[in-house]
Design a protein around this motif. Structure first.
Motif: not given
Length: 717
Positions: A569-597
């Motif tokens: 959750a925190d990592s996905l929340r941070e992507t908003r700041s990471d991609l703040a300067a993007v005006t078009g489509e923002r493609i986020i690809v999460l690679i994980t082997d487990g659940e939120e802990t």
């Protein structure tokens, strides 16, 4: 008669000789006749040992001495080593069997000395170099001494670890006259004096700062190993947690975060936990103001305007009337001027608070109002057919139209509501004849409306649509891709010969090198690779045109951390700041082997991202996940994020999933303009009833006719 007597004597003698026990060879010891105190003596013994045989030292009279010994049975090839006694004199090295000395070898033990070469003086807590010449017996060490030669606890170094006869030794934190001694077997055999001088440090900082503010300061100090700067309260007590190591500073400049409580403080420079310089500083109080509507519909996302100090970690959170957390929050640093929060679904009075360092700097009250919904759907539908549902309701992100069997748990079919696309949604009916219930379900799981729906056997088989992608994704200059990589402890598990993290890195490197076009706007975020037992997420490659060589090198440097947690959750929340300067489509690809802990709510974060109006798509690649319930959860999250879930069981499947995850997205609408499906090019075929549809990807659209029981294909770029 005499011959008979002679024969009898011979037989008697034979019996005596033939049945007498064998005589054991005498045990012996071979060892040097002279050794220095505590010197390791090489010993060789002869004769097979009996159980419990032992080598040890005795005095000249044969009295056994306490101290070094070795069991003969533990010797390798009858050879071993014993450390000589610590007092000079005449001794015996003895072989003891059955409690008795059965062999001995004389030994003369001589005194030994050592010499030390070191600076005449040093500053307190400084680490000095000590050159030595000594016997180098096992366990020998040099140690700081008081002026009376009493060893100072903790300030020592083993000479066996020395390089070129030099060891490093820390001097005391108090000024005065001391010495450095060489010890063998805890016996002092040489020493040299040293004077330890007092030292001071200076600290330069602002006269005043706001509570919880992070600010710059400079210093001048000895920079001994472990030196640090820390806030100290008016009583001289260090403030826990508010410190920085001096050695991590660049050009003697670092940052500190002020206490959350206003008052008079100082910042002190510490060496060996002793302050050697400080400067006063005043921490002033601060406040924040919040603006929002006084009433918010239950479960709705709503904006909150804010003005405040914007310290690192400041956040705005929904609180119950009693001050307890009510779930939704947002960091102000990612949301200049306005944050978006989600209202609770429980009706009542709440507060929104601005928090800095856990302290409330400002708040505003609001009321959560009740919401309702209605559904209009066919009473009877064919199996394997999509049917349209007209809904009226809050239309909050995360709300869902759900077809269920009231007697059994789980979804038969569902579709997330997207009010931006109107209030008509299509759901695919399963080919399971019977009477079911269609529900309007809120994000929090509250049923706002329900109507019965009967499914009858399908008259015609449905068709299917396969949407293919171009060989490589073609993103526009205004679009961007962000990869969020899980490097937590679970990624250290092995799959075959390799660890999961190594496999993930290989496939991600291939994606960067071969699939994503060079100069595509790219971001890499990694979690779980920095600190054990922490929920840490780090931006490793900030938003920039993709530099394949640099990105590959950065991925190669990622190492998974054992016991690190999974802050999805925190990592996905941070992507908003990471991609703040993007005006078009923002493609986020999460690679994980487990659940939120980390006690986060990824679904809520994804819903907030979509509610913000950003053109964002969240794709999730689950690697080596065999938990069906977790796979279903990830699929729901991806659907909520306008993306897809890819389940990758091995390296080949992982590489295929990643290549598909960056493909263009598309929507399928029927002749009435209702969106009946959405997905990513290259994904699984979509089941559709016979008819004519429009497939839209980016700015291009094309029509396709679906025939019963047939697969139709379109290609998008």
């Amino acid at each position: 008669m005499q011959h008979k007597k002679l024969l009898t004597a011979i037989v008697f003698l034979f019996l005596i000789v033939g049945f007498a026990p064998a005589v054991q060879a005498e045990n012996g010891i071979t060892a040097p006749a002279e050794a220095g105190i505590n010197e390791g003596i090489e010993i060789t013994v002869s004769g097979p040992p009996a159980k419990g045989d032992i080598l040890r030292f005795a005095d000249e009279s044969g009295n056994l001495l306490k101290g070094a010994y070795v069991y003969v049975g533990n010797l390798k090839n009858n050879k071993g080593t014993l450390a000589a006694p610590l007092e000079p004199g005449k001794y015996q090295l003895v072989y003891v069997s059955g409690g008795k000395i059965v062999a001995s070898s004389p030994l003369t033990v001589t005194a030994v000395t050592a010499t030390l070469n070191l600076p005449e003086s040093a500053d307190i807590n400084e680490t000095i170099e000590v050159q030595f010449d000594g016997p180098l017996n096992k366990g020998d060490y040099v140690q700081m001494l008081q002026s009376d030669d009493t060893p100072i606890r903790g300030l020592y170094a083993y000479v066996g670890n020395a390089k070129n006869g030099v060891v490093k030794l820390r001097v005391p934190a108090e000024g005065g006259d001391y010495g450095v001694g060489y010890f063998t077997g805890k016996t002092l055999i040489g020493s040299s004096p040293i004077t330890v001088k007092g030292v001071t440090a200076t600290v330069t900082a602002p006269e005043s700062v706001s509570a919880n503010e992070t600010f710059e300061l400079s210093f001048d100090g000895p920079l001994n190993n472990g030196d640090y700067l820390q806030f100290v309260d008016a009583n001289g007590k260090p403030v826990r947690g508010l410190y920085r190591y001096a050695g991590n500073a660049k050009d003697n400049v670092t940052t500190l975060t002020a206490p959350v409580e206003p008052g008079s403080y100082s910042i002190a420079y510490f060496t060996a936990k002793k302050p050697i310089g400080s400067t006063p500083i005043t921490v002033t109080g601060t406040n924040a103001t919040l603006t929002m509507e006084g009433t918010v519909p239950a479960g709705a996302h709503f904006p909150v305007g804010w003005q405040g100090p914007n310290n690192s970690g400041d956040l705005i959170r929904v609180l119950r009337a009693d001050g307890a957390n009510a779930g939704s929050y947002a960091y102000v640093g990612h949301n200049p001027d306005t944050v978006t929060l989600r209202a609770p679904e429980e009706i009542g009075d709440y507060r929104v608070a601005y928090l800095s360092g856990g302290q409330i700097l400002g708040e505003v009250s609001f009321t959560v109002a009740e919401v309702s919904a209605t559904l209009d759907a066919p009473a009877e539908v064919e199996g394997n057919q999509r049917f349209n549902i007209t809904w009226q309701g809050p239309g909050n992100h995360g709300d869902i139209l759900q077809l269920v069997d009231p007697e059994k748990p789980g979804n038969l079919a569902y579709r997330y509501i997207d009010k931006e696309k109107g209030n008509v949604s299509a759901v695919l009916a399963p080919n399971l004849p019977g009477t079911y219930e269609l529900r309007y379900l809120t994000h929090g799981g509250k049923v706002l409306a329900a109507v019965p729906v009967t499914i009858i056997p399908a008259k015609l088989e449905p068709g299917a649509l396969m949407v293919e992608a171009a060989d490589k994704p073609r993103l526009g200059p205004e679009d961007a891709i962000e990869v969020v990589l899980d490097a937590s402890g679970s990624m250290l598990q092995r799959q075959g010969k390799d660890r999961r993290i190594e496999i993930a890195k290989r496939t991600l490197t291939s994606l960067i090198s071969d699939t994503i076009p060079e100069n595509t706007a790219f971001v890499l975020r990694v979690f779980g690779h920095k600190e054990a037992d922490k929920c840490r997420t780090d931006l490793e490659i900030p938003l920039a045109p993709l530099d394949r060589a640099a990105a590959t090198a950065r991925v190669d440097g990622v190492t998974a951390m054992n016991l690190a947690k999974t802050p999805i959750a925190d990592s996905l929340r941070e992507t908003r700041s990471d991609l703040a300067a993007v005006t078009g489509e923002r493609i986020i690809v999460l690679i994980t082997d487990g659940e939120e802990t980390c006690e986060g709510d990824p679904a809520a974060v994804i819903a907030e991202m979509r509610a913000s109006g950003d053109d964002v798509r969240v794709n999730i690649v689950g690697y080596a996940i065999d938990d069906a319930a977790l796979q279903e959860t990830f699929a729901l999250w991806a659907d909520l994020g306008g993306g897809e879930y890819f389940n990758a069981s091995d390296e080949t499947a992982l590489a295929e999933a990643l290549s598909k995850a960056v493909n263009p997205s598309f929507t399928v609408t029927d002749e009435a303009g209702v969106t009946v499906a959405a997905g990513i090019a290259g994904g699984a075929p979509i089941t559709l009833a016979a008819g004519t549809y429009s497939v839209t990807a980016g700015a291009s659209a094309q029509q396709i006719t679906i025939e019963p029981a047939k697969l139709s294909t379109v290609r998008v770029e």
